[in-house]
Design a protein around this motif. Structure first.
Motif, short mmCIF file in Angstrom:
data_model
loop_
_atom_site.label_atom_id
_atom_site.label_comp_id
_atom_site.label_asym_id
_atom_site.label_seq_id
_atom_site.Cartn_x
_atom_site.Cartn_y
_atom_site.Cartn_z
N ASP A 1 -16.45 38.78 14.62
CA ASP A 1 -15.80 37.98 15.63
C ASP A 1 -14.80 37.03 14.98
OD1 ASP A 1 -17.54 36.34 14.32
OD2 ASP A 1 -18.74 35.80 16.09
N GLN A 2 -14.41 36.01 15.72
CA GLN A 2 -13.41 35.05 15.24
C GLN A 2 -13.91 34.26 14.05
OE1 GLN A 2 -11.90 32.50 18.33
NE2 GLN A 2 -11.14 30.97 16.90
N GLN A 3 -15.21 33.99 13.99
CA GLN A 3 -15.76 33.23 12.86
C GLN A 3 -15.63 33.98 11.55
OE1 GLN A 3 -16.60 30.10 13.28
NE2 GLN A 3 -16.21 30.29 15.49
N VAL A 4 -15.71 35.29 11.59
CA VAL A 4 -15.51 36.09 10.39
C VAL A 4 -14.08 35.96 9.88
CG1 VAL A 4 -15.53 38.44 9.46
CG2 VAL A 4 -17.34 37.69 11.01
N LEU A 5 -13.12 36.00 10.79
CA LEU A 5 -11.73 35.87 10.40
C LEU A 5 -11.45 34.50 9.80
CD1 LEU A 5 -10.07 37.51 13.56
CD2 LEU A 5 -10.73 38.62 11.42
N GLU B 1 -7.38 42.13 17.76
CA GLU B 1 -6.83 42.67 19.01
C GLU B 1 -7.40 41.96 20.23
OE1 GLU B 1 -6.43 47.00 21.29
OE2 GLU B 1 -7.45 46.83 19.35
N ALA B 2 -8.68 41.56 20.16
CA ALA B 2 -9.29 40.83 21.27
C ALA B 2 -8.62 39.48 21.47
CB ALA B 2 -10.78 40.66 21.02
N LEU B 3 -8.33 38.78 20.38
CA LEU B 3 -7.63 37.50 20.49
C LEU B 3 -6.20 37.68 21.00
CD1 LEU B 3 -8.83 35.72 17.22
CD2 LEU B 3 -9.51 35.19 19.56
N ALA C 1 -6.39 38.28 24.67
CA ALA C 1 -6.75 37.05 25.39
C ALA C 1 -5.57 36.10 25.51
CB ALA C 1 -7.90 36.35 24.67
N CYS C 2 -4.67 36.14 24.52
CA CYS C 2 -3.48 35.29 24.57
C CYS C 2 -2.31 35.95 25.29
CB CYS C 2 -3.05 34.91 23.15
SG CYS C 2 -4.25 33.89 22.26
N HIS C 3 -2.47 37.24 25.66
CA HIS C 3 -1.43 38.00 26.36
C HIS C 3 -0.14 38.06 25.53
CE1 HIS C 3 -4.00 36.49 29.76
NE2 HIS C 3 -4.01 37.80 29.98
#
Length: 312
Positions: free
Chosen positions: A49-53, A95-97, A100-102
């Protein structure tokens, strides 16, 4: 059964680097170094997830400069896309982020994550959902319809998206007429040129879209349109004899020229010739270079006939 990533023997990294068209040995070494460091961080976390990045960016910032680190993120992007295509992972966190930001690119996401306040940077990066306003469905279906008809239709959707983003950022305009929405949108432009650019185009396109969907209490369209006759062309005058014959043929008794009898056709031609000659005589002509001369025409039955008189 497909082996999930991260795998203990790290065969995914070896196969991926071997499949790349990289001839330089240093480049292959750089790819392995970046991917192994990323898998080390993933193995210490429970979910991808984002925490890994964020953890990988903090760890790599001590090794590389900011510009180099952003360049290395492209290696991570391509590797995660490869894992997603091979069903080794369920989702791509980058890609999920981005969805989410469009936005369409991944680099702005990495720049936001590497900033001092990633959450605030991601919040500023988020854009409204395309065609998510009160008129979004109408505009989206209109774009789809025009492209299905064979038009490229590339510049008009840009105006639609700008107008749609403005409506989402100003929800108080949802109950206003369409003319008020467009006037408020044009007032937010920075310069006078920008305020007028694209306004007639988007008005015309929205009129055609809204009329196709029928009357809407939230959309008020005047009978003559929002342009108020600015694009109406003045009535053209026909200066050619052929044009007069064509017009007279269509207007005389409401029938086509070829359906009239011989007398009607003769009357039409005479009227058209008179109108064409009258139009020709009304035109202002500059004085010719032969003023002051006399031109004669020889004939066997008559003498010399002057065609123009001497101008004094």
């Amino acid at each position: 059964m497909t082996v999930r990533w991260p795998d203990p023997d790290r065969a995914y990294i070896g196969r991926y680097v071997a499949s790349l068209d990289v001839r330089n040995i240093k480049s292959r070494t750089c790819y392995r170094q970046v991917l192994h460091s990323f898998q080390d961080v993933v193995e210490r976390h429970e979910a991808l997830d984002q925490q890994v990045l964020l953890a990988w960016l903090r760890q790599s910032s001590d090794r590389w400069a900011a510009t180099t680190l952003l360049h290395r993120t492209r290696i991570i992007d391509r590797f995660l896309d490869h894992l997603l295509e091979t069903a080794a992972i369920d989702h791509n966190p980058v890609e999920a982020l981005r969805e989410a930001c469009h936005i369409k690119q991944c680099m702005p996401v990495w720049r936001a994550l590497i900033s001092c306040d990633p959450e605030q940077a991601l919040a500023q990066l988020r854009q409204p959902k395309p065609f998510g306003s009160v008129l979004g469905e109408i505009m989206a279906e209109h774009v789809t319809k025009m492209r299905r008809r064979g038009y490229k239709y590339t510049s008009q959707p840009v105006l639609f998206l700008q107008f749609d983003r403005f409506l989402q950022l100003n929800p108080q305009l949802e109950t206003e007429p369409l003319s008020v929405m467009i006037d408020q949108w044009a007032a937010t432009k920075g310069t006078r040129n920008h305020a007028g650019s694209g306004k007639p185009d988007i008005i015309r396109e929205l009129e055609s879209s809204c009329r196709r969907f029928g009357p809407d209490p939230q959309i008020t369209i005047p009978a003559r349109g929002f342009l108020k006759g600015r694009n109406e062309r003045p009535e053209r005058r026909t200066h050619s004899i052929t044009g007069h014959i064509r017009l007279e043929g269509f207007l005389h008794r409401g029938r086509q020229p070829e359906k009239n009898d011989a007398a009607d056709v003769e009357a039409i031609c005479e009227a058209a010739l008179r109108a064409a000659r009258q139009t020709r005589d009304e035109q202002v002509r500059p004085p010719g270079p032969l003023c002051g001369l006399t031109t004669t025409l020889g004939s066997s039955n008559s003498g010399e006939l002057p065609l123009c008189e001497t101008v004094t």
